[in-house]
Design an enzyme around this catalytic site. Structure first.
Site, PDB file in Angstrom:
ATOM      1  N   ARG A 127     -10.393  55.880  13.787  1.00 19.98           N
ATOM      2  CA  ARG A 127     -11.071  54.591  13.829  1.00 19.98           C
ATOM      3  C   ARG A 127     -10.290  53.494  13.120  1.00 19.98           C
ATOM      4  NH1 ARG A 127     -16.565  55.882  15.185  1.00 19.98           N
ATOM      5  NH2 ARG A 127     -16.738  58.109  15.001  1.00 19.98           N
ATOM      6  N   ILE A 181     -13.421  66.006  14.403  1.00 17.44           N
ATOM      7  CA  ILE A 181     -13.448  66.692  15.702  1.00 17.44           C
ATOM      8  C   ILE A 181     -12.191  67.540  15.885  1.00 17.44           C
ATOM      9  CG2 ILE A 181     -14.869  64.909  16.798  1.00 17.44           C
ATOM     10  CD1 ILE A 181     -12.237  63.731  17.955  1.00 17.44           C
ATOM     11  N   HIS A 203     -20.183  65.350  15.039  1.00 17.98           N
ATOM     12  CA  HIS A 203     -19.623  64.497  16.089  1.00 17.98           C
ATOM     13  C   HIS A 203     -18.959  65.318  17.203  1.00 17.98           C
ATOM     14  CE1 HIS A 203     -19.331  60.847  13.116  1.00 17.98           C
ATOM     15  NE2 HIS A 203     -20.567  61.153  13.446  1.00 17.98           N
ATOM     16  N   CYS A 220     -19.656  71.441  30.322  1.00 13.13           N
ATOM     17  CA  CYS A 220     -20.293  70.857  31.499  1.00 13.13           C
ATOM     18  C   CYS A 220     -21.477  70.011  31.037  1.00 13.13           C
ATOM     19  CB  CYS A 220     -20.772  71.966  32.440  1.00 13.13           C
ATOM     20  SG  CYS A 220     -21.782  71.321  33.798  1.00 13.13           S
TER      21      CYS A 220
END
Ligand SMILES: [Zn+2]
Length: 241
Positions: free
Chosen positions: A33, A100, A118, A126
């Site tokens: 970020r 992540i 997150h 899927c």
């Protein structure tokens, strides 16, 4: 480890840990970020656009594959290793992470003791039936068909398991994170500025339940006044051996 942090950890019966981007920078992962981070170079693709547009999906996958190439080379650092020892000792029931990158698992913490609020960039799912797909499998599919990957079970849209902007947070993971926060006597945050909600509210849950708060971060945070200990500096140096 910094002696005051070591004392708090020693005195605690149960330690909950929350980590953010700052713990992974020593591994060479930029804060996605921050200025110069991978997302600052690109327009944000929100969840609704991803679901609606093949073009947006192809663009998102292109970025995921670029990130996968970066992540493939990174290794856990001293901060991750300290937390892995804490989990192995039995004192830390689970590490809650905003990251992540999968580096807590890479440091040896079992999957079921990492709560990824997150999501994760390490695999895809899927969007209809939830079937897990590996990133390499998605890449091969895209390269073969020049179309965004679809589910091998049901043909629906497959998406990286990262929580996208505009997508609901994983409720089960977050509920578990709150439970961990409310049942510790020391809540330790490492490498998070505590600005991204709802993860930033977890220390407040812990404080309300009577836990002490320790904050290790490069910069000050909004909860410093409520903490028993605040350490500003490099995480590896403050938390490592
Ligand atoms: Zn499916």
């Amino acid at each position: 480890m910094h002696p005051e942090l070591a004392r708090l950890v020693y005195e605690a019966k149960t330690v909950a840990v929350l980590t953010g981007a700052g713990i992974s920078t020593e591994s060479g992962i930029p804060d996605f970020r921050s200025p110069g981070g991978i997302w600052s170079q690109f327009r944000i693709i929100e969840y609704a656009e991803f679901m609606a547009s093949e073009k947006a999906r192809l663009e998102d996958w292109r970025r995921r594959f670029a990130m996968e190439d970066q992540l493939g080379e990174v290794k856990p650092n001293r901060g991750h290793e300290m937390i892995a020892r804490l989990v192995a000792s039995g004192k830390c029931p689970a590490v809650i992470t905003q990251n992540i990158d999968g580096l807590h698992q890479a440091s040896g913490i079992p999957d079921d003791k990492v709560i990824e609020v997150h999501g994760t960039a390490r695999h895809a799912r899927c969007t209809f039936c939830g079937t897990r797909h590996e990133i390499a499998e998605c890449r091969a599919m895209l390269e073969k068909t020049a179309r965004a990957p679809v589910c091998r079970e049901c043909g629906s849209v497959v998406k990286s398991a990262v929580v996208m902007f505009g997508e609901a947070m994983p409720e089960v993971a977050f509920a578990r994170a709150v439970e961990v926060a409310e049942n510790c006597d020391l809540f330790l945050t490492m490498g998070t500025s505590l600005v991204v909600h709802p993860a930033a509210s977890l220390p407040v849950h812990a404080l309300r339940a009577g836990a002490k708060l320790a904050i290790v971060n490069r910069e000050p945070t909004g909860l410093d006044d409520y903490a028993t200990l605040v350490l500003n500096g490099e995480i590896g140096e403050l938390a490592g051996n």
